[in-house]
Design a protein around this motif. Structure first.
Motif, PDB file in Angstrom:
ATOM      1  N   THR A 591       0.833  -1.201   0.000  1.00 46.47           N
ATOM      2  CA  THR A 591       0.000   0.000   0.000  1.00 46.47           C
ATOM      3  C   THR A 591       0.871   1.255   0.000  1.00 46.47           C
ATOM      4  O   THR A 591       2.065   1.205   0.301  1.00 46.47           O
ATOM      5  CB  THR A 591      -0.901   0.030   1.240  1.00 46.47           C
ATOM      6  OG1 THR A 591      -0.078   0.168   2.420  1.00 46.47           O
ATOM      7  CG2 THR A 591      -1.731  -1.241   1.341  1.00 46.47           C
ATOM      8  N   GLN A 592       0.228   2.369  -0.292  1.00 48.22           N
ATOM      9  CA  GLN A 592       0.945   3.641  -0.253  1.00 48.22           C
ATOM     10  C   GLN A 592       1.402   3.956   1.172  1.00 48.22           C
ATOM     11  O   GLN A 592       2.481   4.510   1.381  1.00 48.22           O
ATOM     12  CB  GLN A 592       0.048   4.762  -0.778  1.00 48.22           C
ATOM     13  CG  GLN A 592       0.787   6.067  -1.043  1.00 48.22           C
ATOM     14  CD  GLN A 592       1.782   5.966  -2.193  1.00 48.22           C
ATOM     15  OE1 GLN A 592       1.409   5.805  -3.344  1.00 48.22           O
ATOM     16  NE2 GLN A 592       3.069   6.051  -1.881  1.00 48.22           N
ATOM     17  N   GLU A 593       0.587   3.574   2.154  1.00 46.00           N
ATOM     18  CA  GLU A 593       0.930   3.850   3.546  1.00 46.00           C
ATOM     19  C   GLU A 593       2.170   3.082   3.994  1.00 46.00           C
ATOM     20  O   GLU A 593       2.884   3.519   4.905  1.00 46.00           O
ATOM     21  CB  GLU A 593      -0.246   3.484   4.466  1.00 46.00           C
ATOM     22  CG  GLU A 593      -1.450   4.400   4.331  1.00 46.00           C
ATOM     23  CD  GLU A 593      -2.223   4.188   3.026  1.00 46.00           C
ATOM     24  OE1 GLU A 593      -2.891   5.147   2.567  1.00 46.00           O
ATOM     25  OE2 GLU A 593      -2.143   3.067   2.460  1.00 46.00           O
ATOM     26  N   LEU A 594       2.445   1.953   3.369  1.00 43.56           N
ATOM     27  CA  LEU A 594       3.616   1.146   3.717  1.00 43.56           C
ATOM     28  C   LEU A 594       4.802   1.444   2.813  1.00 43.56           C
ATOM     29  O   LEU A 594       5.768   0.681   2.770  1.00 43.56           O
ATOM     30  CB  LEU A 594       3.265  -0.343   3.645  1.00 43.56           C
ATOM     31  CG  LEU A 594       2.238  -0.846   4.661  1.00 43.56           C
ATOM     32  CD1 LEU A 594       1.947  -2.325   4.456  1.00 43.56           C
ATOM     33  CD2 LEU A 594       2.701  -0.583   6.086  1.00 43.56           C
ATOM     34  N   THR A 595       4.738   2.556   2.096  1.00 47.22           N
ATOM     35  CA  THR A 595       5.801   2.937   1.176  1.00 47.22           C
ATOM     36  C   THR A 595       6.398   4.260   1.604  1.00 47.22           C
ATOM     37  O   THR A 595       5.713   5.287   1.627  1.00 47.22           O
ATOM     38  CB  THR A 595       5.258   3.060  -0.271  1.00 47.22           C
ATOM     39  OG1 THR A 595       4.679   1.809  -0.659  1.00 47.22           O
ATOM     40  CG2 THR A 595       6.364   3.437  -1.229  1.00 47.22           C
ATOM     41  N   ASP A 596       7.657   4.244   1.976  1.00 52.20           N
ATOM     42  CA  ASP A 596       8.366   5.456   2.377  1.00 52.20           C
ATOM     43  C   ASP A 596       8.820   6.171   1.108  1.00 52.20           C
ATOM     44  O   ASP A 596       9.812   5.790   0.476  1.00 52.20           O
ATOM     45  CB  ASP A 596       9.569   5.097   3.253  1.00 52.20           C
ATOM     46  CG  ASP A 596      10.242   6.319   3.872  1.00 52.20           C
ATOM     47  OD1 ASP A 596      10.251   7.378   3.219  1.00 52.20           O
ATOM     48  OD2 ASP A 596      10.772   6.210   4.994  1.00 52.20           O
ATOM     49  N   ILE A 597       8.077   7.199   0.720  1.00 48.77           N
ATOM     50  CA  ILE A 597       8.326   7.875  -0.560  1.00 48.77           C
ATOM     51  C   ILE A 597       9.739   8.432  -0.622  1.00 48.77           C
ATOM     52  O   ILE A 597      10.437   8.282  -1.635  1.00 48.77           O
ATOM     53  CB  ILE A 597       7.284   8.992  -0.788  1.00 48.77           C
ATOM     54  CG1 ILE A 597       5.903   8.373  -1.001  1.00 48.77           C
ATOM     55  CG2 ILE A 597       7.670   9.859  -1.990  1.00 48.77           C
ATOM     56  CD1 ILE A 597       4.797   9.394  -1.183  1.00 48.77           C
ATOM     57  N   GLU A 598      10.190   9.061   0.447  1.00 49.47           N
ATOM     58  CA  GLU A 598      11.521   9.675   0.445  1.00 49.47           C
ATOM     59  C   GLU A 598      12.615   8.630   0.229  1.00 49.47           C
ATOM     60  O   GLU A 598      13.545   8.840  -0.535  1.00 49.47           O
ATOM     61  CB  GLU A 598      11.758  10.413   1.757  1.00 49.47           C
ATOM     62  CG  GLU A 598      13.117  11.101   1.823  1.00 49.47           C
ATOM     63  CD  GLU A 598      13.356  11.810   3.138  1.00 49.47           C
ATOM     64  OE1 GLU A 598      14.459  12.349   3.331  1.00 49.47           O
ATOM     65  OE2 GLU A 598      12.436  11.819   3.987  1.00 49.47           O
ATOM     66  N   MET A 599      12.490   7.495   0.895  1.00 52.76           N
ATOM     67  CA  MET A 599      13.509   6.459   0.771  1.00 52.76           C
ATOM     68  C   MET A 599      13.452   5.768  -0.583  1.00 52.76           C
ATOM     69  O   MET A 599      14.480   5.389  -1.151  1.00 52.76           O
ATOM     70  CB  MET A 599      13.346   5.436   1.893  1.00 52.76           C
ATOM     71  CG  MET A 599      13.712   5.950   3.277  1.00 52.76           C
ATOM     72  SD  MET A 599      15.470   6.445   3.427  1.00 52.76           S
ATOM     73  CE  MET A 599      15.339   8.240   3.306  1.00 52.76           C
ATOM     74  N   PHE A 600      12.247   5.611  -1.151  1.00 56.03           N
ATOM     75  CA  PHE A 600      12.149   4.982  -2.469  1.00 56.03           C
ATOM     76  C   PHE A 600      12.597   5.920  -3.579  1.00 56.03           C
ATOM     77  O   PHE A 600      12.965   5.473  -4.665  1.00 56.03           O
ATOM     78  CB  PHE A 600      10.724   4.483  -2.720  1.00 56.03           C
ATOM     79  CG  PHE A 600      10.528   3.057  -2.308  1.00 56.03           C
ATOM     80  CD1 PHE A 600      10.933   2.014  -3.115  1.00 56.03           C
ATOM     81  CD2 PHE A 600       9.974   2.759  -1.072  1.00 56.03           C
ATOM     82  CE1 PHE A 600      10.776   0.695  -2.722  1.00 56.03           C
ATOM     83  CE2 PHE A 600       9.813   1.454  -0.660  1.00 56.03           C
ATOM     84  CZ  PHE A 600      10.219   0.409  -1.484  1.00 56.03           C
ATOM     85  N   GLU A 601      12.584   7.198  -3.307  1.00 58.52           N
ATOM     86  CA  GLU A 601      13.057   8.148  -4.318  1.00 58.52           C
ATOM     87  C   GLU A 601      14.525   7.902  -4.657  1.00 58.52           C
ATOM     88  O   GLU A 601      14.981   8.198  -5.766  1.00 58.52           O
ATOM     89  CB  GLU A 601      12.841   9.577  -3.823  1.00 58.52           C
ATOM     90  CG  GLU A 601      13.020  10.651  -4.876  1.00 58.52           C
ATOM     91  CD  GLU A 601      11.933  10.638  -5.939  1.00 58.52           C
ATOM     92  OE1 GLU A 601      12.161  11.223  -7.022  1.00 58.52           O
ATOM     93  OE2 GLU A 601      10.863  10.055  -5.707  1.00 58.52           O
ATOM     94  N   TRP A 602      15.268   7.335  -3.708  1.00 64.62           N
ATOM     95  CA  TRP A 602      16.682   7.036  -3.950  1.00 64.62           C
ATOM     96  C   TRP A 602      16.862   5.940  -4.996  1.00 64.62           C
ATOM     97  O   TRP A 602      17.948   5.785  -5.561  1.00 64.62           O
ATOM     98  CB  TRP A 602      17.361   6.621  -2.650  1.00 64.62           C
ATOM     99  CG  TRP A 602      17.635   7.760  -1.730  1.00 64.62           C
ATOM    100  CD1 TRP A 602      16.936   8.108  -0.618  1.00 64.62           C
ATOM    101  CD2 TRP A 602      18.693   8.728  -1.849  1.00 64.62           C
ATOM    102  NE1 TRP A 602      17.483   9.217  -0.028  1.00 64.62           N
ATOM    103  CE2 TRP A 602      18.563   9.616  -0.764  1.00 64.62           C
ATOM    104  CE3 TRP A 602      19.735   8.920  -2.752  1.00 64.62           C
ATOM    105  CZ2 TRP A 602      19.441  10.687  -0.563  1.00 64.62           C
ATOM    106  CZ3 TRP A 602      20.607   9.982  -2.553  1.00 64.62           C
ATOM    107  CH2 TRP A 602      20.448  10.849  -1.469  1.00 64.62           C
ATOM    108  N   LEU A 603      15.823   5.171  -5.268  1.00 65.49           N
ATOM    109  CA  LEU A 603      15.931   4.104  -6.257  1.00 65.49           C
ATOM    110  C   LEU A 603      15.708   4.600  -7.683  1.00 65.49           C
ATOM    111  O   LEU A 603      15.898   3.851  -8.644  1.00 65.49           O
ATOM    112  CB  LEU A 603      14.928   2.982  -5.947  1.00 65.49           C
ATOM    113  CG  LEU A 603      15.408   1.875  -5.006  1.00 65.49           C
ATOM    114  CD1 LEU A 603      15.722   2.436  -3.628  1.00 65.49           C
ATOM    115  CD2 LEU A 603      14.358   0.772  -4.883  1.00 65.49           C
ATOM    116  N   LYS A 604      15.300   5.851  -7.826  1.00 65.50           N
ATOM    117  CA  LYS A 604      15.062   6.404  -9.158  1.00 65.50           C
ATOM    118  C   LYS A 604      16.361   6.448  -9.943  1.00 65.50           C
ATOM    119  O   LYS A 604      17.354   7.013  -9.481  1.00 65.50           O
ATOM    120  CB  LYS A 604      14.464   7.804  -9.055  1.00 65.50           C
ATOM    121  CG  LYS A 604      14.154   8.427 -10.411  1.00 65.50           C
ATOM    122  CD  LYS A 604      13.407   9.738 -10.274  1.00 65.50           C
ATOM    123  CE  LYS A 604      14.278  10.826  -9.685  1.00 65.50           C
ATOM    124  NZ  LYS A 604      13.601  12.149  -9.704  1.00 65.50           N
TER     125      LYS A 604
END
Length: 772
Positions: A591-604
């Motif tokens: 889910t979106q709630e279980l996704t740390d947007i800031e930390m996943f941005e590093w995978l871009k």
């Protein structure tokens, strides 16, 4: 002709060692002879990094199942053995205060503290503190002694206990015997078996034989951009340590200048790069410095070379100290001498209490390093670590005073000062994050003390499946339903690859499981925009199937991968080589709630050569790194071999999986068909390449005779013909007998990529075969 030197400390004689006296030639072809390929061709693409830490280096072999072996260990008995050792002392390296705990906390912390969020490299996951260069960084001084002290325990439990797990568990046990309640421990770290020659640790090129001290090393760094104090003053990406050979920051301040405010700046940069926020940063520093002492009784210039340069008879131990016994009261590590608290082997809040209660003045250690002492002569004293009854003033480092002068850090400190329970909980969770950050999905966590709750967003949680996975009949039905939507082979392959290729083996993050391609931030990345309509079409297939009343459900994550498999099978069929592409169901949507947007941005990705993508800002941030080098790095993070890298790229090109659907690198007139046209046209002697721009980033392929343009390309295409190793692999598939092998090999590597993050299926075998 005995020309080999035994003592590497004499760099002049060692440089001449190994030369035959009759003409000065090297003896045989000894590894290590100079010059090397790097000397001759410093800009060559180092394809060999793809084959490091492979089966040939592993003494345990492909069938060794670490999870099965680890499960045989009685964890309580193991911890009892460790704790018994921690309160002992040996003559060759006596424990401070009769307790090895603080020393082992430092070892575990430094093992984990190399982690960086930008590329996921570093960390405790493979026990790389055992190998160069990390083993011989000045900041890791005497961690070699810590590991050597643990060797009897390692031998007792054998290969059922990795060095990587042992180091972290010992740190936990050390905290526990001193009264600190640890949050948990998970085993599951698989040891590496050779030095890491792929990770970029900084731009500094230093002959370590010429380094005379800790400060001498850090003063040679070239990693900061801009001018100190300016808004653009920043650390080069993906680096996290403030100076060469450090884990975090120089404890004496930037370049040992004694400036607490400058130290606070460096602390925030480095801990942020290591995925820690301000509260976690303060908790780790204040918590770690509640224990033990720093060592600085001997000047750095007197200390011998690090392990990687030590003489043969040292047997892997470095930093020989010639003063006194060389250990105990004479110990030298970072040059700062003293303890932070009056009771260095007890968990309490004395560190923060004394930091804020007293004013501190700069002094120098016996080794000459900058440190701080209370101005108040009535301030508490701390006992000598070895001489009973002897007392000393408390000590603080410049990096400690930084927590007091920085406004934001000060707020956190004051919170912890007023609420010791909150401090304890914060340090407990931050320590768990520090030591487990690079382990990846919770399926890799072993042991009864592992924490698996969804509240830890840094674990990238994916819910447990609430439905049975689909079977063969449902898979066949869903493939037909997907293709019936009219989605192209190119779009389906692109979407599946986009979901799976976020995986990076460095910290086991990313991958197709969870369907985060449909969530922020991944759904909004420019490189993924082509996938949006495909995801929506697949979502419709999911809704129709799950609502049909058939008793089974399918996740969007499984459908994204299954769509790619169906596309590859169709492309192979159209090429005249029918192929069954493996598919393993069982993925779950998060889910979106279980996704740390800031930390996943590093995978871009900044560069993704597989999809022929280069970020618009690449030129400004490239720092001289070419797109093909970034492409190689991406292949490395996906654990691909050179043949797998080549085959996967060639297949993606003829399928046209470019991020924008352009025809760059698509060297075929039969787009969407799994042919070997990429290889044939790339290596054809009837075609010639020309630059299409001044920068050498765009190219056109022309007919050698007519001059007519046939194809367009980027550097990420031409590298497979320009690089000798990759070109020879391309030749193996371009020939008349290469087509069937290519289709079969593409199906295998496709399955490998789709399964990169499926540790729920792969388990803990390093060389686990892909699911059939």
């Amino acid at each position: 002709m005995d020309g080999f030197a035994n003592d590497k400390t004499d760099t002049t004689s060692y440089e001449m060692a190994g030369r035959c006296p009759f003409g000065g030639d090297r003896i045989g072809g000894a590894q290590g002879s100079r010059p090397t390929l790097e000397n001759w061709y410093p800009h060559r693409l180092r394809i060999e990094v793809l084959h490091q830490n492979g089966l040939a280096a592993d003494p345990l072999g492909p069938d060794f199942d670490y999870a099965a072996e680890f499960a045989k260990i009685d964890l309580d008995a193991l911890k009892a053995d460790i704790k018994q050792f921690l309160t002992s002392s040996v003559s060759w390296w006596p424990s401070d205060y009769g307790n090895y705990g603080p020393q082992m906390i430092r070892m575990a912390w430094h093992s984990a503290g190399t982690y960086r969020i930008a590329d996921g490299r570093g960390g405790a996951g493979t026990g790389m503190q055992r190998f160069a260069p990390i083993s011989s960084w000045w900041d890791n001084g005497n961690t070699d002694k810590s590991r050597r002290l643990l060797q009897p325990i390692k031998h007792k439990y054998g290969n059922a206990l990795s060095w990587a797990d042992l180091m972290v568990l010992t740190g936990n046990c050390a905290l526990e015997i001193m009264g600190f309640p640890t949050y948990g421990f998970a085993g599951g770290r698989l040891d590496a078996w050779e030095a890491d020659n792929a990770t970029y640790w900084g731009p500094e090129v230093v002959d370590m034989g010429t380094v005379s001290s800790f400060d001498d090393m850090v003063n040679r760094d070239k990693r900061w951009r801009g001018k100190n104090g300016d808004a653009d003053y920043d650390l080069e990406n993906p680096l996290a340590a403030s100076h060469q050979s450090l884990i975090y920051v120089n404890p004496e301040g930037p370049y040992a200048n004694g400036d607490p405010q400058g130290s606070a700046h460096d602390i925030r940069v480095t801990f942020t790069r290591m995925a820690m926020n301000d509260e976690e940063t303060v908790a780790l520093i204040a918590g770690g410095h509640a224990f033990g002492k720093s060592h600085g009784m001997t000047p750095a210039k007197e200390i011998g070379p690090p392990p990687e340069m030590a003489p043969m008879e040292a047997m892997g131990l470095g930093w020989h100290n010639p003063r006194g016994t060389g250990a105990g009261k004479d110990t030298m590590t970072n040059g700062i001498e003293g303890s932070w608290t009056p009771d260095p082997t007890k968990w309490d809040n004395a560190y923060l209490e004394n930091l804020f209660k007293y004013e501190w003045e700069q002094t120098k250690s016996p080794a000459g390093a900058l440190q701080w002492t209370p101005k108040d002569p009535n301030a508490p004293k701390t006992p000598d670590a070895h001489v009973e009854g002897q007392m000393h003033p408390l000590m603080m480092m410049t990096s400690d005073i930084a927590l007091k002068v920085d406004p934001e850090y000060r707020k956190v400190c004051e919170k912890f000062l007023n609420d010791f329970e909150a401090f304890t909980q914060a340090f407990s969770k931050a320590w768990y994050k520090l030591t487990h950050r690079d382990m990846g999905p919770r399926h890799r966590y072993l042991g009864k003390e592992a924490k698996l709750e969804d509240g830890l967003l840094w674990q990238d949680p994916i819910p447990e499946a609430s439905h049975q996975p689909i079977g063969e009949a449902e898979i066949a039905t869903l493939k037909q339903a997907i293709l019936a939507k009219g989605l192209s082979v190119s779009d389906l392959a692109f979407t599946a690859f986009s979901a799976a290729s976020t995986f990076r083996d460095s910290d086991k993050r990313g991958g197709a499981n969870g369907a985060r391609l449909a969530l922020a931030p991944q759904k909004d990345w420019t490189v993924n925009r082509r996938a949006a309509p495909v995801v929506e079409a697949l979502r419709a297939v999911m809704t129709e199937f799950n609502g049909s009343g058939g008793g089974k459900s399918v996740s969007l994550a499984d459908l994204i991968v299954l769509g790619g498999c169906a596309a590859v099978e169709k492309a192979a069929q159209d090429a005249g080589v029918p192929t069954q592409v493996p598919f393993t169901p069982g993925r779950v949507d998060t889910t979106q709630e279980l996704t740390d947007i800031e930390m996943f941005e590093w995978l871009k990705p900044v560069v993704d050569g597989f999809r022929n993508y280069v970020d618009d800002g690449f030129g400004a941030m490239s720092q001289g790194v070419s797109p093909e080098e970034m492409f190689l790095d991406k292949a490395n993070l996906m654990t691909l071999t050179a043949p797998e890298w080549t085959v996967l790229t060639a297949g993606l090109r003829v399928l046209n999986a470019n991020h924008d659907g352009s025809h760059k690198g698509v060297f075929t007139d039969r787009v969407g068909v799994l042919t070997t046209d990429f290889f044939k046209n790339l290596t054809s002697v009837d075609l010639v390449w020309e630059k299409a721009d001044d920068q050498g980033h765009a190219f056109v392929l022309k007919d050698r005779e007519s001059g007519q343009t046939r194809f367009e390309a980027t550097r990420s295409d031409l590298v497979f013909g320009a690089n000798a190793q990759l070109r020879n692999i391309a030749d193996a598939y371009a020939g008349v007998d290469g087509h069937k092998r290519f289709v079969a090999d593409f199906a295998k590597v496709w399955d490998k990529v789709m399964m990169l993050d499926r540790f729920d299926v792969k388990g803990h075998k390093r060389y686990a075969p892909m699911a059939a």
